[in-house]
Motif scaffolding. Structure first.
Motif, PDB file in Angstrom:
ATOM      1  N   UNK A  75       0.617  -1.143   0.191  1.00  0.00           N
ATOM      2  CA  UNK A  75       0.040   0.038  -0.052  1.00  0.00           C
ATOM      3  C   UNK A  75       0.754   0.969  -0.180  1.00  0.00           C
ATOM      4  N   UNK A  76       1.765   1.573   0.760  1.00  0.00           N
ATOM      5  CA  UNK A  76       2.747   2.158   1.387  1.00  0.00           C
ATOM      6  C   UNK A  76       3.023   2.865  -0.908  1.00  0.00           C
ATOM      7  N   UNK A  81      -4.808   5.069  -8.248  1.00  0.00           N
ATOM      8  CA  UNK A  81      -6.410   5.704  -8.027  1.00  0.00           C
ATOM      9  C   UNK A  81      -7.310   4.517  -7.098  1.00  0.00           C
ATOM     10  N   UNK A  82      -7.298   3.403  -7.885  1.00  0.00           N
ATOM     11  CA  UNK A  82      -7.706   2.158  -7.470  1.00  0.00           C
ATOM     12  C   UNK A  82      -6.742   1.188  -6.662  1.00  0.00           C
ATOM     13  N   UNK A  83      -6.737   0.577  -5.630  1.00  0.00           N
ATOM     14  CA  UNK A  83      -6.520  -0.640  -5.230  1.00  0.00           C
ATOM     15  C   UNK A  83      -6.802  -1.761  -5.069  1.00  0.00           C
ATOM     16  N   UNK A  84      -6.526  -2.547  -5.142  1.00  0.00           N
ATOM     17  CA  UNK A  84      -6.488  -4.128  -4.452  1.00  0.00           C
ATOM     18  C   UNK A  84      -5.694  -4.868  -3.493  1.00  0.00           C
ATOM     19  N   UNK A  85      -5.598  -5.733  -3.472  1.00  0.00           N
ATOM     20  CA  UNK A  85      -4.632  -6.735  -3.281  1.00  0.00           C
ATOM     21  C   UNK A  85      -5.101  -8.568  -3.210  1.00  0.00           C
ATOM     22  N   UNK A 157      -9.955   6.548   0.266  1.00  0.00           N
ATOM     23  CA  UNK A 157     -10.434   6.193   1.211  1.00  0.00           C
ATOM     24  C   UNK A 157      -9.859   5.422   2.197  1.00  0.00           C
ATOM     25  N   UNK A 158      -8.665   4.225   1.318  1.00  0.00           N
ATOM     26  CA  UNK A 158      -7.839   3.615   1.451  1.00  0.00           C
ATOM     27  C   UNK A 158      -7.160   4.390   2.530  1.00  0.00           C
ATOM     28  N   UNK A 159      -6.672   5.299   2.239  1.00  0.00           N
ATOM     29  CA  UNK A 159      -4.846   6.248   2.932  1.00  0.00           C
ATOM     30  C   UNK A 159      -5.578   6.631   4.516  1.00  0.00           C
ATOM     31  N   UNK A 160      -7.131   7.508   4.312  1.00  0.00           N
ATOM     32  CA  UNK A 160      -7.790   7.498   6.184  1.00  0.00           C
ATOM     33  C   UNK A 160      -8.600   6.949   6.354  1.00  0.00           C
ATOM     34  N   UNK A 161      -7.465   5.071   6.731  1.00  0.00           N
ATOM     35  CA  UNK A 161      -8.160   4.798   7.458  1.00  0.00           C
ATOM     36  C   UNK A 161      -6.618   4.301   7.989  1.00  0.00           C
ATOM     37  N   UNK A 162      -5.634   4.883   7.186  1.00  0.00           N
ATOM     38  CA  UNK A 162      -4.600   3.993   7.653  1.00  0.00           C
ATOM     39  C   UNK A 162      -3.494   2.536   7.522  1.00  0.00           C
ATOM     40  N   UNK A 163      -5.089   1.785   6.534  1.00  0.00           N
ATOM     41  CA  UNK A 163      -4.700   0.865   5.206  1.00  0.00           C
ATOM     42  C   UNK A 163      -4.868  -0.431   7.564  1.00  0.00           C
ATOM     43  N   UNK A 164      -3.772  -1.936   6.236  1.00  0.00           N
ATOM     44  CA  UNK A 164      -4.098  -2.898   7.713  1.00  0.00           C
ATOM     45  C   UNK A 164      -4.654  -2.907   9.249  1.00  0.00           C
TER      46      UNK A 164
END
Length: 309
Positions: A75-76, A81-85, A157-164
């Motif tokens: 993630x880092x 703009x769109x992310x998945x794993x 949106x992911x960045x606002x959560x701080x990740x896993x």
């Protein structure tokens, strides 16, 4: 054209890793940033990664602190703009990424999109089709599960959560979906996007009995969070029954039918409709308790044959 970042965490999955990698690289969408984070594998994983290194945006093989740490490293690095794993034993179906991008382009309010998923065995044979429905944040807090390989997120949106959160080892994805769903709309897409592989070494089999613990940790998290606590309070009985039902299902998969029965009965006592919605779990428990595991296996084999047709 939106850049899509895909992260694959990997550790000693050389038997499946190449199919995972090629399922990303062979997509018909041209703007993909592919990142592979290997945890210092001791099998042939690094050789597989090196085979495709020139097509990867980044890869590394080094000791890490587990799956969450590996994915967060990806993630880092991600800039899409769109992310998945995509885990190293799962794979995308053709056309998945272009379909996901289209959804985000057509729905600017959506922060997470998810499709349906196939369940396949170690040989890649389909034994189940997992069809989901449109869920709400309340549904997620009640452990309506989404198939992780078929999920795509907006990086904003992911960045606002701080990740896993590395505190979670088994339902780390579900915990993340809950926090992302707080940031905007989530959308189910009635298309089959990915395949999840179920095999003896996968943690959904090898450590099945520990999944329930993460469900209860998620409830504790929600109770203590000022945003989620009032939402959880509205569905408290359903949520607690669902946590016990999840615990029951995974205890059964982990070979502990008596503990599974206790968990299912707790779910029934707390909120009967939630337990009864998965009456098949109770049936499977009794088949195991009365030594009829072979009958259950025969039913599963019949279901696999039906899906292959």
């Amino acid at each position: 054209m939106s850049l899509v970042s895909i992260i694959t965490p990997s550790f000693n999955q050389a038997a499946y890793l190449e199919q995972t990698i090629t399922s990303v690289l062979n997509q018909d969408y041209p703007n993909i940033e592919y990142i592979v984070v290997d945890g210092g594998s001791t099998d042939d994983s690094v050789a597989v990664i090196k085979k495709y290194a020139d097509k990867l945006a980044y890869w590394v093989s080094e000791k890490d602190h587990g799956q969450a740490d590996a994915i967060n490293k990806g993630f880092a690095r991600a800039t899409g703009e769109i992310i998945a794993w995509l885990n190293s034993d799962d794979y995308y179906l053709p056309g998945t990424i272009s379909a996901a991008v289209k959804v985000f382009e057509e729905h600017p309010d959506v922060v997470l999109a998810y499709g349906n998923m196939l369940a396949v065995d170690e040989r890649g044979k389909t034994f189940n089709s997992l069809t989901y429905k449109q869920l709400t944040l309340e549904d997620l807090l009640c452990f309506q599960i989404i198939g992780q390989p078929a999920v795509f997120m907006r990086r904003s949106a992911l960045q606002l959560t701080g990740g896993l959160d590395p505190v979670f080892h088994f339902m780390l994805d579900h915990h993340l979906w809950i926090r992302i769903a707080q940031r905007g709309n989530i959308l189910h897409v009635p298309q089959t996007w990915a395949a999840a592989r179920y095999h003896a070494e996968a943690k959904n089999r090898a450590k099945a009995a520990e999944f329930g613990r993460d469900a209860f940790r998620i409830l504790d998290f929600a109770k203590q969070d000022k945003t989620f606590a009032p939402i959880l309070a509205r569905v408290s009985r359903r949520a607690h029954a669902s946590a016990n039902r999840v615990d029951s299902r995974y205890l059964l998969d982990g070979g502990r039918p008596f503990a599974a029965l206790s968990a299912w009965m707790r779910a029934l006592f707390i909120h009967p409709p939630t337990a009864l919605a998965r009456l098949n779990i109770l049936v499977s428990i009794f088949l195991n308790l009365f030594g009829l595991g072979k009958l259950r296996a025969a039913i599963l084999s019949w279901r696999e044959a039906r899906h292959q047709k």
